[in-house]
Structures are given as C-alpha cells and as structure tokens.
Enzyme design. Structure first.
Site, PDB file in Angstrom:
ATOM      1  N   HIS A  74       0.806  -1.223   0.000  1.00 13.89           N
ATOM      2  CA  HIS A  74       0.000   0.000   0.000  1.00 13.89           C
ATOM      3  C   HIS A  74       0.840   1.274   0.000  1.00 13.89           C
ATOM      4  O   HIS A  74       0.308   2.345  -0.230  1.00 13.89           O
ATOM      5  CB  HIS A  74      -0.908   0.019   1.244  1.00 13.89           C
ATOM      6  CG  HIS A  74      -1.619  -1.282   1.452  1.00 13.89           C
ATOM      7  ND1 HIS A  74      -1.146  -2.268   2.289  1.00 13.89           N
ATOM      8  CD2 HIS A  74      -2.736  -1.758   0.897  1.00 13.89           C
ATOM      9  CE1 HIS A  74      -1.972  -3.305   2.246  1.00 13.89           C
ATOM     10  NE2 HIS A  74      -2.935  -3.020   1.412  1.00 13.89           N
ATOM     11  N   HIS A 124      -7.521   4.594   4.815  1.00 16.42           N
ATOM     12  CA  HIS A 124      -6.893   3.466   4.112  1.00 16.42           C
ATOM     13  C   HIS A 124      -5.380   3.700   4.097  1.00 16.42           C
ATOM     14  O   HIS A 124      -4.919   4.821   3.881  1.00 16.42           O
ATOM     15  CB  HIS A 124      -7.442   3.373   2.686  1.00 16.42           C
ATOM     16  CG  HIS A 124      -7.039   2.106   1.982  1.00 16.42           C
ATOM     17  ND1 HIS A 124      -5.802   1.961   1.384  1.00 16.42           N
ATOM     18  CD2 HIS A 124      -7.670   0.924   1.831  1.00 16.42           C
ATOM     19  CE1 HIS A 124      -5.723   0.743   0.868  1.00 16.42           C
ATOM     20  NE2 HIS A 124      -6.851   0.091   1.121  1.00 16.42           N
ATOM     21  N   GLU A 126      -3.141   3.128   1.981  1.00 16.15           N
ATOM     22  CA  GLU A 126      -2.605   3.733   0.749  1.00 16.15           C
ATOM     23  C   GLU A 126      -2.814   5.247   0.758  1.00 16.15           C
ATOM     24  O   GLU A 126      -1.943   6.015   0.348  1.00 16.15           O
ATOM     25  CB  GLU A 126      -3.274   3.118  -0.483  1.00 16.15           C
ATOM     26  CG  GLU A 126      -2.693   3.714  -1.764  1.00 16.15           C
ATOM     27  CD  GLU A 126      -3.416   3.266  -3.034  1.00 16.15           C
ATOM     28  OE1 GLU A 126      -3.853   2.102  -3.098  1.00 16.15           O
ATOM     29  OE2 GLU A 126      -3.530   4.100  -3.954  1.00 16.15           O
ATOM     30  N   THR A 164      -5.519   3.880  -5.884  1.00 14.40           N
ATOM     31  CA  THR A 164      -5.491   2.903  -6.982  1.00 14.40           C
ATOM     32  C   THR A 164      -6.631   1.890  -6.925  1.00 14.40           C
ATOM     33  O   THR A 164      -6.934   1.259  -7.934  1.00 14.40           O
ATOM     34  CB  THR A 164      -4.179   2.102  -6.958  1.00 14.40           C
ATOM     35  OG1 THR A 164      -4.084   1.459  -5.691  1.00 14.40           O
ATOM     36  CG2 THR A 164      -2.981   2.968  -7.208  1.00 14.40           C
ATOM     37  N   SER A 222     -10.303  -5.290   2.805  1.00  9.23           N
ATOM     38  CA  SER A 222      -9.761  -5.079   1.462  1.00  9.23           C
ATOM     39  C   SER A 222     -10.669  -4.120   0.699  1.00  9.23           C
ATOM     40  O   SER A 222     -11.824  -4.431   0.397  1.00  9.23           O
ATOM     41  CB  SER A 222      -9.665  -6.428   0.741  1.00  9.23           C
ATOM     42  OG  SER A 222      -9.643  -6.224  -0.653  1.00  9.23           O
ATOM     43  N   SER A 223     -10.121  -2.951   0.387  1.00  8.38           N
ATOM     44  CA  SER A 223     -10.909  -1.896  -0.254  1.00  8.38           C
ATOM     45  C   SER A 223     -11.444  -2.367  -1.611  1.00  8.38           C
ATOM     46  O   SER A 223     -12.616  -2.208  -1.934  1.00  8.38           O
ATOM     47  CB  SER A 223     -10.013  -0.671  -0.400  1.00  8.38           C
ATOM     48  OG  SER A 223     -10.608   0.306  -1.167  1.00  8.38           O
ATOM     49  N   ASN A 224     -10.582  -3.003  -2.416  1.00 10.42           N
ATOM     50  CA  ASN A 224     -11.041  -3.380  -3.764  1.00 10.42           C
ATOM     51  C   ASN A 224     -12.062  -4.510  -3.710  1.00 10.42           C
ATOM     52  O   ASN A 224     -12.968  -4.575  -4.532  1.00 10.42           O
ATOM     53  CB  ASN A 224      -9.849  -3.683  -4.678  1.00 10.42           C
ATOM     54  CG  ASN A 224      -9.223  -5.024  -4.410  1.00 10.42           C
ATOM     55  OD1 ASN A 224      -9.635  -6.033  -4.983  1.00 10.42           O
ATOM     56  ND2 ASN A 224      -8.229  -5.074  -3.529  1.00 10.42           N
ATOM     57  N   SER A 266      -6.256  -9.145  -3.596  1.00  9.10           N
ATOM     58  CA  SER A 266      -5.348  -9.728  -2.598  1.00  9.10           C
ATOM     59  C   SER A 266      -5.795 -11.120  -2.150  1.00  9.10           C
ATOM     60  O   SER A 266      -5.253 -11.665  -1.191  1.00  9.10           O
ATOM     61  CB  SER A 266      -5.230  -8.781  -1.399  1.00  9.10           C
ATOM     62  OG  SER A 266      -6.506  -8.302  -1.030  1.00  9.10           O
TER      63      SER A 266
HETATM   64  S1  SF4 Z   1      -4.642  -3.417  -7.101  1.00 12.71           S
HETATM   65 FE1  SF4 Z   1      -2.707  -4.483  -7.344  1.00 12.71          FE
HETATM   66  S2  SF4 Z   1      -1.775  -3.689  -9.242  1.00 12.71           S
HETATM   67 FE2  SF4 Z   1      -3.432  -2.296  -8.618  1.00 12.71          FE
HETATM   68  S3  SF4 Z   1      -2.334  -0.736  -7.432  1.00 12.71           S
HETATM   69 FE3  SF4 Z   1      -3.128  -2.248  -5.954  1.00 12.71          FE
HETATM   70  S4  SF4 Z   1      -1.425  -3.666  -5.690  1.00 12.71           S
HETATM   71 FE4  SF4 Z   1      -0.989  -2.483  -7.535  1.00 12.71          FE
END
Ligand code: SF4
Length: 308
Positions: A74, A124, A126, A164, A222-224, A266
């Site tokens: 991050h 977060h 990041e 990101t 996990s944000s994503n 992740s």
């Molecule tokens: S999702 Fe993966 S590739 Fe995209 S910025 Fe985060 S660690 Fe990097």
C-alpha cells in the site's frame, strides 16, 4: 447449480510482487523479517507468511535494530521512510509500482505549484501513505458532496490524483464535479490508475448479468474487494463478501440457479477453490469461467532480491 467464475479475478501483479518480496527476503536473509502492516489485505496470505517466519508490525518501533524491514504494497508516508533511514534499518519496499506512480504524479503537481486533491477513502493505508509522501497539505475527497463543500477558491490551480483501488468508473463523477468546481485543474489519465482494479470491476459487472448471487472472495478490510461487492449489489444482485468457504451461509444461495464468484486483488485462488468446495457440499455444481482479458503484467522485484 451453475458456478460462474469472473475473469480476471484474484491476485494482481502488485500483490504477486509484494508476496514474492517477503518470500525471497526470507530465503535470502532467513527469518524473521519484519513487515510493516499486512503485506496485502488478506489473512490467509499473512498467516502463511507468518508460518514461514515473517513478523507483522504496525509501527517501526516494534522492529528490532538491524532487522530486515519490508513496507507493504500500500505504500508508506515519507516520515516512515525517514524513520527507517534514521535507524539504518535494511528496507525492502514492496509498495506497488502503480502506487509509487501516484506518489510521483502528486509530487510533480505540487512542484508545479498546484494544490493537490486526493480522491480516496479516509484511513486506508494507501491514502495515508500518499498524503504522507507529499510535502504540501493534501485535501482528501471521498464523494461528490465533499467537492461541493471544499473551501478552496475556484481559480486556485489544483490537481487531483486517485487511490489505486478506485476504478475509472468510481472516480468519474468526482472528477467531473472537480472540473465543474475549478477553472484551472489537471489530473492524470485515469485509464491507467490501475489495470487490475478496472478489469476486476468490469468482470463483476459482466458476471452480474448472468447470475442470481455473487460471492466476492476477499478480506473485510480489502478496499477493492468491498468495492466488487458493492458493484454486484448496485447491479441488483445479492452480493456477499466471503473470506473462505467456512463463511458460506446456505441461505445466501437458496433457490439460486447460478452463483457468480470473483475475488479481490489480494485473495489467493486457493480461497476461491475453498468457496467452490463449500458450494459443492450444498449442491452439485457445474463450473464455467466467463471470458475476459488475460493479464500478463509483471512488476520487477527490487534489485537486492533478484539473485535470491
Ligand atoms: S490493485 Fe494491485 S496492481 Fe493495482 S495498485 Fe493495488 S497492488 Fe498495484
């Protein structure tokens, strides 16, 4: 029951690189190595690295003198880098190169005399890392409403960068609001914030057209992964974040003819398999994978480790 897997799903190149940095550091220097913050947001990954000798800490003060220290994918604030340097800790930086790219974009804009706005989620790691990499104050914006309440004169030269784990689609509305709010505003090409975030979100939208329920394999922090679940829900499909097969609740899939599975950047594939096994215990399953882009991106390891 049909089980349809999103493509792509799971590990991105930044996560693969970060895990490999810890594994190679353990091989090269021997355990323990110290990792500041979870290397990536997944308990399974963290536990398996712990078993190999990695120690996870939140603060550098927990790292003993001279111990090999790894910064998570991050990214970290400048103050953390400086603290490590002042203690002469041997550091390996697992910050994803796409996160570093955001740091560099931000620094460039500030050097041009622009006021920097970061689009991201408060708290977060990041976001904390990116804000802490910039020498000038950074304004965090999380929603379009935040833009309306910004206390910055309209003609101030501003620039924006984004976290990101937000996709082009996530940021579009906020960026449009910023462009309306400011007369002199620049920002990077959003297409290349992070290929992995965008691809996983596009895939879950496709998945939502074909299934009755979506299971997103990923960690609660996990944000994503959370965002993938939200996208499924926004498409009108009941969507659940699930760490592994043990968390599957039979009532989620009751009456479902097709269950869609995706995984955050992740989450390892072994956990997707674990969720499929849990579904198999409820009903016979027929598995297929949606067509989607094959990701071939790889990020180089730090030089110190390439010979390990
Ligand atoms: S999702 Fe993966 S590739 Fe995209 S910025 Fe985060 S660690 Fe990097």
């Amino acid at each position: 029951m049909k089980v349809i897997l999103a493509q792509p799903r799971g590990f991105c190149a930044g996560v693969v690189r970060a895990i490999e940095i810890v594994e190679r550091a353990l091989q090269k220097f021997g355990p323990p190595v110290y990792v500041r913050h979870e290397i990536v947001h997944n308990k399974h990954v963290v536990e398996s690295l712990k078993a190999k000798g990695a120690r996870f800490v939140e603060e550098l003060s927990e790292v003993p003198p001279n111990a090999v220290t790894i910064f998570s994918a991050h990214g970290v604030a400048k103050s953390i880098e400086e603290e490590a340097a002042s203690r002469a800790l041997p550091v390996l930086n697992a910050t994803c190169p796409l996160v570093t790219k955001v740091h560099n974009q931000g620094k460039r804009y500030v050097a041009q005399g622009r006021r920097l706005i970061l689009i991201g989620h408060a708290g977060h790691p990041e976001v904390e890392g990116t804000m802490g990499q910039i020498s000038e104050p950074v304004t965090l914006v999380q929603t379009e409403n935040d833009v309306a309440s910004l206390d910055i004169p309209k003609d101030t030269p501003v620039a924006y960068v984004t976290q990101t784990t937000l996709s082009v689609d996530d940021t579009r509305g906020i960026i449009a609001a910023l462009h309306e709010r400011f007369t002199d505003i620049v920002g990077p090409e959003t297409r290349d914030i992070c290929y992995a975030t965008q691809n996983r979100q596009t895939a879950v939208r496709e998945l939502s057209k074909r299934v009755d329920v979506i299971l997103v394999v990923g960690a609660k922090n996990s944000s994503n992964s959370n965002r993938l679940r939200e996208i499924g829900s926004e498409a009108g499909i009941p969507s659940y974040l699930i760490a592994d097969g043990d968390e599957l609740r039979p009532e989620w899939i009751e009456g479902a003819r097709a269950v869609g599975i995706t995984a955050g950047a992740s989450a390892p594939e072994v956990l997707v398999d674990d969720v499929i096994d849990a579904l198999r215990r409820v009903a016979p399953v027929e598995i297929s994978t949606l067509s989607g882009p094959e990701e071939k991106i790889e990020f180089r390891l730090p030089q110190e480790l390439t010979a390990a």
